[in-house]
Scaffold this motif. Structure first.
Motif, PDB file in Angstrom:
ATOM      1  N   ILE A   2       0.855  -1.185   0.000  1.00  0.00           N
ATOM      2  CA  ILE A   2       0.000   0.000   0.000  1.00  0.00           C
ATOM      3  C   ILE A   2       0.895   1.241   0.000  1.00  0.00           C
ATOM      4  CG2 ILE A   2      -1.821   1.279   1.198  1.00  0.00           C
ATOM      5  CD1 ILE A   2      -2.636  -1.513   0.083  1.00  0.00           C
ATOM      6  N   LYS A   3       0.644   2.114  -0.982  1.00  0.00           N
ATOM      7  CA  LYS A   3       1.409   3.349  -1.130  1.00  0.00           C
ATOM      8  C   LYS A   3       0.441   4.523  -1.123  1.00  0.00           C
ATOM      9  CE  LYS A   3       5.135   3.478  -3.175  1.00  0.00           C
ATOM     10  NZ  LYS A   3       6.194   3.736  -4.108  1.00  0.00           N
ATOM     11  N   THR A   4       0.984   5.733  -1.012  1.00  0.00           N
ATOM     12  CA  THR A   4       0.159   6.929  -0.945  1.00  0.00           C
ATOM     13  C   THR A   4       0.710   8.010  -1.866  1.00  0.00           C
ATOM     14  OG1 THR A   4      -0.338   6.423   1.374  1.00  0.00           O
ATOM     15  CG2 THR A   4      -0.843   8.653   0.619  1.00  0.00           C
ATOM     16  N   ILE A   5      -0.211   8.683  -2.562  1.00  0.00           N
ATOM     17  CA  ILE A   5       0.118   9.841  -3.386  1.00  0.00           C
ATOM     18  C   ILE A   5      -0.990  10.870  -3.170  1.00  0.00           C
ATOM     19  CG2 ILE A   5      -1.045   8.989  -5.474  1.00  0.00           C
ATOM     20  CD1 ILE A   5       2.340  10.809  -5.496  1.00  0.00           C
ATOM     21  N   TYR A   6      -0.656  12.139  -3.317  1.00  0.00           N
ATOM     22  CA  TYR A   6      -1.618  13.230  -3.133  1.00  0.00           C
ATOM     23  C   TYR A   6      -1.736  13.990  -4.443  1.00  0.00           C
ATOM     24  CZ  TYR A   6      -1.075  12.254   1.830  1.00  0.00           C
ATOM     25  OH  TYR A   6      -1.063  11.632   3.049  1.00  0.00           O
ATOM     26  N   LEU A  67       1.654   3.500 -10.088  1.00  0.00           N
ATOM     27  CA  LEU A  67       1.710   4.954 -10.027  1.00  0.00           C
ATOM     28  C   LEU A  67       1.637   5.573 -11.426  1.00  0.00           C
ATOM     29  CD1 LEU A  67       1.856   7.576  -8.459  1.00  0.00           C
ATOM     30  CD2 LEU A  67       4.359   7.293  -8.340  1.00  0.00           C
ATOM     31  N   PRO A  68       2.340   5.055 -12.440  1.00  0.00           N
ATOM     32  CA  PRO A  68       2.179   5.630 -13.774  1.00  0.00           C
ATOM     33  C   PRO A  68       0.727   5.583 -14.264  1.00  0.00           C
ATOM     34  CG  PRO A  68       4.160   4.307 -13.727  1.00  0.00           C
ATOM     35  CD  PRO A  68       3.440   4.060 -12.420  1.00  0.00           C
ATOM     36  N   LYS A  69       0.002   4.512 -13.962  1.00  0.00           N
ATOM     37  CA  LYS A  69      -1.406   4.422 -14.355  1.00  0.00           C
ATOM     38  C   LYS A  69      -2.236   5.471 -13.627  1.00  0.00           C
ATOM     39  CE  LYS A  69      -5.154   2.805 -16.221  1.00  0.00           C
ATOM     40  NZ  LYS A  69      -5.470   3.130 -17.609  1.00  0.00           N
ATOM     41  N   TYR A 100       4.151  14.230  -3.387  1.00  0.00           N
ATOM     42  CA  TYR A 100       4.612  12.879  -3.079  1.00  0.00           C
ATOM     43  C   TYR A 100       5.173  12.800  -1.658  1.00  0.00           C
ATOM     44  CZ  TYR A 100       9.107  14.965  -4.330  1.00  0.00           C
ATOM     45  OH  TYR A 100      10.207  15.792  -4.401  1.00  0.00           O
ATOM     46  N   VAL A 101       5.098  11.604  -1.087  1.00  0.00           N
ATOM     47  CA  VAL A 101       5.636  11.353   0.253  1.00  0.00           C
ATOM     48  C   VAL A 101       6.801  10.377   0.221  1.00  0.00           C
ATOM     49  CG1 VAL A 101       3.543  11.940   1.528  1.00  0.00           C
ATOM     50  CG2 VAL A 101       3.832   9.613   0.683  1.00  0.00           C
ATOM     51  N   ASP A 102       6.936   9.673  -0.881  1.00  0.00           N
ATOM     52  CA  ASP A 102       8.003   8.687  -1.030  1.00  0.00           C
ATOM     53  C   ASP A 102       8.970   9.192  -2.098  1.00  0.00           C
ATOM     54  OD1 ASP A 102       9.628   6.483  -1.510  1.00  0.00           O
ATOM     55  OD2 ASP A 102       7.971   5.052  -1.538  1.00  0.00           O
ATOM     56  N   ASN A 103      10.177   9.531  -1.692  1.00  0.00           N
ATOM     57  CA  ASN A 103      11.170  10.052  -2.640  1.00  0.00           C
ATOM     58  C   ASN A 103      11.461   9.078  -3.779  1.00  0.00           C
ATOM     59  OD1 ASN A 103      11.524  12.573  -1.466  1.00  0.00           O
ATOM     60  ND2 ASN A 103      13.072  11.800  -0.038  1.00  0.00           N
ATOM     61  N   GLU A 104      11.222   7.790  -3.535  1.00  0.00           N
ATOM     62  CA  GLU A 104      11.437   6.793  -4.585  1.00  0.00           C
ATOM     63  C   GLU A 104      10.442   6.962  -5.733  1.00  0.00           C
ATOM     64  OE1 GLU A 104      11.641   2.846  -2.981  1.00  0.00           O
ATOM     65  OE2 GLU A 104      13.187   3.402  -1.552  1.00  0.00           O
ATOM     66  N   ASP A 105       9.336   7.657  -5.503  1.00  0.00           N
ATOM     67  CA  ASP A 105       8.334   7.894  -6.548  1.00  0.00           C
ATOM     68  C   ASP A 105       8.713   9.052  -7.467  1.00  0.00           C
ATOM     69  OD1 ASP A 105       6.739   5.847  -5.591  1.00  0.00           O
ATOM     70  OD2 ASP A 105       5.479   7.178  -4.390  1.00  0.00           O
ATOM     71  N   LEU A 106       9.670   9.857  -7.064  1.00  0.00           N
ATOM     72  CA  LEU A 106       9.974  11.082  -7.809  1.00  0.00           C
ATOM     73  C   LEU A 106      10.395  10.812  -9.251  1.00  0.00           C
ATOM     74  CD1 LEU A 106      10.056  14.121  -7.825  1.00  0.00           C
ATOM     75  CD2 LEU A 106      12.372  14.015  -6.849  1.00  0.00           C
ATOM     76  N   ASP A 107      11.223   9.820  -9.494  1.00  0.00           N
ATOM     77  CA  ASP A 107      11.643   9.519 -10.872  1.00  0.00           C
ATOM     78  C   ASP A 107      10.448   9.172 -11.755  1.00  0.00           C
ATOM     79  OD1 ASP A 107      14.326  10.028 -10.430  1.00  0.00           O
ATOM     80  OD2 ASP A 107      14.874   7.918 -10.171  1.00  0.00           O
ATOM     81  N   GLU A 127       1.875  21.661 -10.050  1.00  0.00           N
ATOM     82  CA  GLU A 127       2.977  21.673  -9.095  1.00  0.00           C
ATOM     83  C   GLU A 127       3.487  20.252  -8.914  1.00  0.00           C
ATOM     84  OE1 GLU A 127       1.967  25.248  -6.001  1.00  0.00           O
ATOM     85  OE2 GLU A 127       1.227  23.255  -5.465  1.00  0.00           O
ATOM     86  N   LEU A 128       4.769  20.112  -8.767  1.00  0.00           N
ATOM     87  CA  LEU A 128       5.393  18.823  -8.476  1.00  0.00           C
ATOM     88  C   LEU A 128       6.282  19.053  -7.269  1.00  0.00           C
ATOM     89  CD1 LEU A 128       6.155  15.928  -8.957  1.00  0.00           C
ATOM     90  CD2 LEU A 128       7.610  16.655 -10.848  1.00  0.00           C
ATOM     91  N   LYS A 129       5.764  18.674  -6.091  1.00  0.00           N
ATOM     92  CA  LYS A 129       6.461  18.988  -4.843  1.00  0.00           C
ATOM     93  C   LYS A 129       6.275  17.877  -3.823  1.00  0.00           C
ATOM     94  CE  LYS A 129       5.867  23.994  -5.194  1.00  0.00           C
ATOM     95  NZ  LYS A 129       5.397  25.202  -4.530  1.00  0.00           N
ATOM     96  N   PRO A 130       7.185  17.801  -2.868  1.00  0.00           N
ATOM     97  CA  PRO A 130       6.923  16.892  -1.753  1.00  0.00           C
ATOM     98  C   PRO A 130       5.748  17.420  -0.922  1.00  0.00           C
ATOM     99  CG  PRO A 130       8.962  18.130  -1.392  1.00  0.00           C
ATOM    100  CD  PRO A 130       8.459  18.492  -2.750  1.00  0.00           C
TER     101      PRO A 130
END
Length: 164
Positions: A2-6, A67-69, A100-107, A127-130
């Protein structure tokens, strides 16, 4: 896992209703993100007094939906070059953003962002920000379009499998 994105995509009612229809979306919560005050309330957010964006917290199972989907779905319901406006909703609280909350998602996010940017002559306004902060919106906003069928939504009805 389970992951989270805003995701901020204009009025959060429609964004929540839209994402709730997809397999792999475990939980959604509407709220206010990346603003300047603690515990904001809707009337102040809507007036632009807090700096928050109406945002959807998405918890998802990445073994079911990637996440790409999710980002493809997101870009399908927003105007990514519109500044502080989606549909009839205008103001800083209706800006678009990926937080984003997971830096691994940034790429992954940056790759999708560049792909979408290449489709436009204008710069993306997304906007693209943590994520700095997120406060749940008042209870009456949660699942608003489920509770109030036919209420205003800037997302075209054709995007909803479940209807409005």
């Amino acid at each position: 896992m389970i992951k989270t994105i805003y995701l901020a995509g204009g009025c959060f009612w429609g964004v929540q209703h839209y994402f709730d229809q997809f397999d792999g979306i475990v939980k959604t919560t509407v709220g206010y993100a990346n603003g300047n005050t603690e515990n904001p309330v809707y009337k102040d957010v809507k007036k632009g007094l807090t700096g928050h964006a109406e945002t959807l917290e998405i918890q998802y199972d990445d073994t079911v939906i990637s996440l790409p989907k999710i980002l493809d779905l997101y870009f399908d319901i927003i105007d990514p070059v519109s500044i502080n406006q989606q549909g009839e909703d205008i103001g800083i609280s209706y800006r678009t953003g990926i937080y984003y909350v997971d830096n691994e998602d940034l790429d992954t996010i940056q790759t999708k962002y560049i792909e979408i940017q290449n489709e436009y002559d204008s710069n993306l306004a997304v906007e693209l920000k943590p994520l700095r902060n997120f406060f749940n919106a008042e209870e009456y906003h949660q699942k608003y379009l489920d509770k109030n069928p036919g209420a205003y939504c800037h997302i075209p009805a054709s995007k909803f499998k479940k209807g409005l």
